[in-house]
Write an enzyme that holds these catalytic residues in place. Structure first.
Site, short mmCIF file in Angstrom:
data_model
loop_
_atom_site.label_atom_id
_atom_site.label_comp_id
_atom_site.label_asym_id
_atom_site.label_seq_id
_atom_site.Cartn_x
_atom_site.Cartn_y
_atom_site.Cartn_z
CB ALA A 181 42.07 45.22 44.24
N GLY A 182 40.74 42.95 42.44
CA GLY A 182 40.26 42.39 41.09
C GLY A 182 41.35 42.32 39.93
CE LYS A 183 46.84 42.35 42.33
NZ LYS A 183 46.20 42.53 43.49
CB SER A 184 43.60 37.63 38.92
OG SER A 184 44.30 37.83 39.92
NE ARG A 189 44.76 32.06 46.57
CZ ARG A 189 45.02 33.16 46.09
NH1 ARG A 189 44.69 33.40 44.72
NH2 ARG A 189 45.46 33.77 46.64
NE ARG A 247 41.03 35.15 46.07
CZ ARG A 247 41.87 35.97 46.06
NH1 ARG A 247 42.32 36.90 44.82
NH2 ARG A 247 43.03 36.12 46.99
NE ARG A 270 46.42 36.47 50.95
CZ ARG A 270 46.92 36.13 49.48
NH1 ARG A 270 46.25 36.92 48.66
NH2 ARG A 270 47.86 35.30 49.13
CG ASN A 320 37.29 46.10 40.15
OD1 ASN A 320 36.41 46.02 39.70
ND2 ASN A 320 37.64 44.80 40.51
CG ASP A 321 31.85 50.35 43.08
OD1 ASP A 321 31.25 49.10 43.22
OD2 ASP A 321 31.02 51.42 43.20
N1 LIG Z 1 33.75 44.77 40.27
C1 LIG Z 1 33.83 43.67 41.07
N2 LIG Z 1 32.64 43.28 41.67
C2 LIG Z 1 32.53 42.36 42.58
N3 LIG Z 1 33.35 41.27 42.70
C3 LIG Z 1 34.66 41.32 42.01
C4 LIG Z 1 34.82 42.44 41.22
N4 LIG Z 1 36.19 42.38 40.84
C5 LIG Z 1 36.74 41.26 41.42
N5 LIG Z 1 35.74 40.55 42.04
C6 LIG Z 1 35.82 39.48 42.79
O1 LIG Z 1 36.61 39.58 43.86
C7 LIG Z 1 37.62 38.54 44.16
C8 LIG Z 1 38.70 39.22 44.22
O2 LIG Z 1 39.19 39.35 42.77
P1 LIG Z 1 40.63 38.85 42.04
O3 LIG Z 1 40.85 37.49 42.57
O4 LIG Z 1 40.66 39.25 40.84
O5 LIG Z 1 41.68 39.64 43.02
P2 LIG Z 1 43.06 40.19 42.94
O6 LIG Z 1 43.42 41.59 42.91
O7 LIG Z 1 43.75 39.44 41.79
O8 LIG Z 1 43.79 39.42 44.29
P3 LIG Z 1 45.02 38.52 44.59
O9 LIG Z 1 46.15 39.81 44.55
O10 LIG Z 1 44.84 38.17 45.84
O11 LIG Z 1 45.28 37.65 43.61
C9 LIG Z 1 37.23 37.43 43.31
O12 LIG Z 1 36.35 36.43 43.78
C10 LIG Z 1 36.39 38.07 41.96
O13 LIG Z 1 35.49 37.41 41.30
N1 LIG Z 2 56.19 41.67 44.10
C1 LIG Z 2 55.58 40.56 43.54
N2 LIG Z 2 54.50 40.60 43.91
C2 LIG Z 2 53.58 39.68 43.40
C3 LIG Z 2 54.09 38.77 42.20
N3 LIG Z 2 53.36 37.97 41.97
C4 LIG Z 2 52.08 38.17 42.68
N4 LIG Z 2 52.36 39.06 43.58
C5 LIG Z 2 51.39 39.74 44.44
O1 LIG Z 2 51.12 39.11 45.73
C6 LIG Z 2 50.01 39.18 46.10
C7 LIG Z 2 49.34 37.83 46.47
O2 LIG Z 2 48.96 37.17 45.47
P1 LIG Z 2 48.04 35.74 45.37
O3 LIG Z 2 48.28 35.05 44.25
O4 LIG Z 2 48.94 35.15 46.66
O5 LIG Z 2 46.80 36.42 45.93
C8 LIG Z 2 49.22 40.11 45.15
O6 LIG Z 2 49.23 41.44 45.48
C9 LIG Z 2 50.04 40.08 43.86
O7 LIG Z 2 49.92 40.96 43.13
C10 LIG Z 2 55.60 39.00 41.84
O8 LIG Z 2 56.19 38.42 41.20
N5 LIG Z 2 56.13 40.19 42.69
#
Ligand SMILES: Nc1ncnc2c1ncn2[C@@H]1O[C@H](COP(=O)(O)OP(=O)(O)OP(=O)(O)O)[C@@H](O)[C@H]1O
Ligand SMILES: Nc1nc2c(ncn2[C@@H]2O[C@H](COP(=O)(O)O)[C@@H](O)[C@H]2O)c(=O)[nH]1
Length: 243
Positions: A60-63, A89, A182, A193, A216-217
């Site tokens: 969704a774009g959290k990181s 990774r 990604r 997922r 997150n659009d």
């Molecule tokens: N608003 C956006 N528009 C287009 N692409 C995006 C946007 N936000 C994030 N992305 C892209 O989407 C992909 C997923 O984003 P990100 O890794 O931040 O998701 P995440 O929620 O952290 O996933 P995870 O929970 O698996 O770690 C990445 O390649 C990122 O560059």
């Molecule tokens: N309940 C928890 N969820 C976590 C934690 N750290 C990450 N996460 C969630 O896991 C998924 C997958 O993450 P990824 O890095 O493998 O893509 C994602 O939704 C994270 O938010 C945790 O400590 N506790």
């Protein structure tokens, strides 16, 4: 075991996803862990600025949002480094992105009561240790947790009292495209997922579960919304630095 209300979702799966039997849903989501009661945590309320929980489906774009926040407010926010049993990774650094551990190591620490919350997600264990949060709070920084929805439910049973934010994609199709682009997942883990994402989006509708839902659009718009909800806490932390 109580039947989850999102059970019907299994019937919505498309042909290519019928590889996931309905029973798979029971393994995708665990009810809150009753052992994670306030007395099992430290007195978080006394530990400085209010933490922030970022949740929402994988991809969704959290990181992405979190990285911007940590870059723009370097000394204000601190990331709670979770433990996970998944493989790193390319580019991920042990101790910075995650503490990469074996299942045995993690279970041992869970049994020793060292975790605030933990969950099984897409075939791996993830969890937030007390030490991860304490390390950030010791710096008087706003602690940000990136956790899945099971983690949210478990944190709700503690006295951490964070601001709860759900980051969501504009649609499942866009989420799938982002996850594919990604290039971090195998076909199997990508489908897992996406299934978890449907569950997450359904459960996130629970009234009061999140303080804010960000769609997150457009990335910049999503980031502005995130900063806006955190502004008060940012200001308080900046002020506390002056005194
Ligand atoms: N608003 C956006 N528009 C287009 N692409 C995006 C946007 N936000 C994030 N992305 C892209 O989407 C992909 C997923 O984003 P990100 O890794 O931040 O998701 P995440 O929620 O952290 O996933 P995870 O929970 O698996 O770690 C990445 O390649 C990122 O560059
Ligand atoms: N309940 C928890 N969820 C976590 C934690 N750290 C990450 N996460 C969630 O896991 C998924 C997958 O993450 P990824 O890095 O493998 O893509 C994602 O939704 C994270 O938010 C945790 O400590 N506790």
């Amino acid at each position: 075991m109580k039947t989850p209300s999102f059970f019907f979702l299994a019937e919505e799966t498309t042909a290519e996803r019928t590889v996931w039997p309905q029973a798979a849903f029971f393994h995708l989501y665990q009810e809150p862990n009753p052992s994670l009661l306030p007395q099992n945590t430290l007195s978080w309320a006394m530990q400085g600025p209010r933490p922030v929980v970022l949740s929402g489906p994988s991809g969704a774009g959290k990181s992405t949002l979190l990285k911007k926040l940590l870059k723009d407010y370097e000394n204000i926010f601190g990331f709670s480094v979770s433990h996970t049993t998944r493989q790193p990774r390319p580019g991920e650094v042990n101790g910075k992105d995650y503490h990469f551990v074996t299942r045995e190591e993690m279970q041992k620490e869970i049994d020793a009561g060292e975790f605030i919350e933990h969950a099984e997600f897409s075939g791996n264990m993830y969890g937030t240790s007390k030490g991860a949060v304490q390390a950030v709070q010791a710096q008087n920084q706003i602690c940000v947790l990136d956790i899945d929805i099971q983690g949210v439910k478990n944190i709700k049973r503690t006295d951490l009292n964070p601001i709860y934010i759900s980051v969501q994609p504009p649609s499942i199709d866009i989420l799938e495209k982002r996850l594919r682009d990604r290039k971090t997942e195998t076909e199997e883990s990508l489908l897992k997922r996406l299934t978890a994402a449907r569950v997450d989006l359904e459960l996130s509708k629970e009234p009061g579960l999140f303080d804010l839902v960000i769609i997150n659009d457009d990335l910049e718009k999503a980031y502005s919304e995130l900063k806006e909800v955190l502004l008060e806490e940012i200001k308080k932390t900046q002020e506390s630095r002056k005194s």
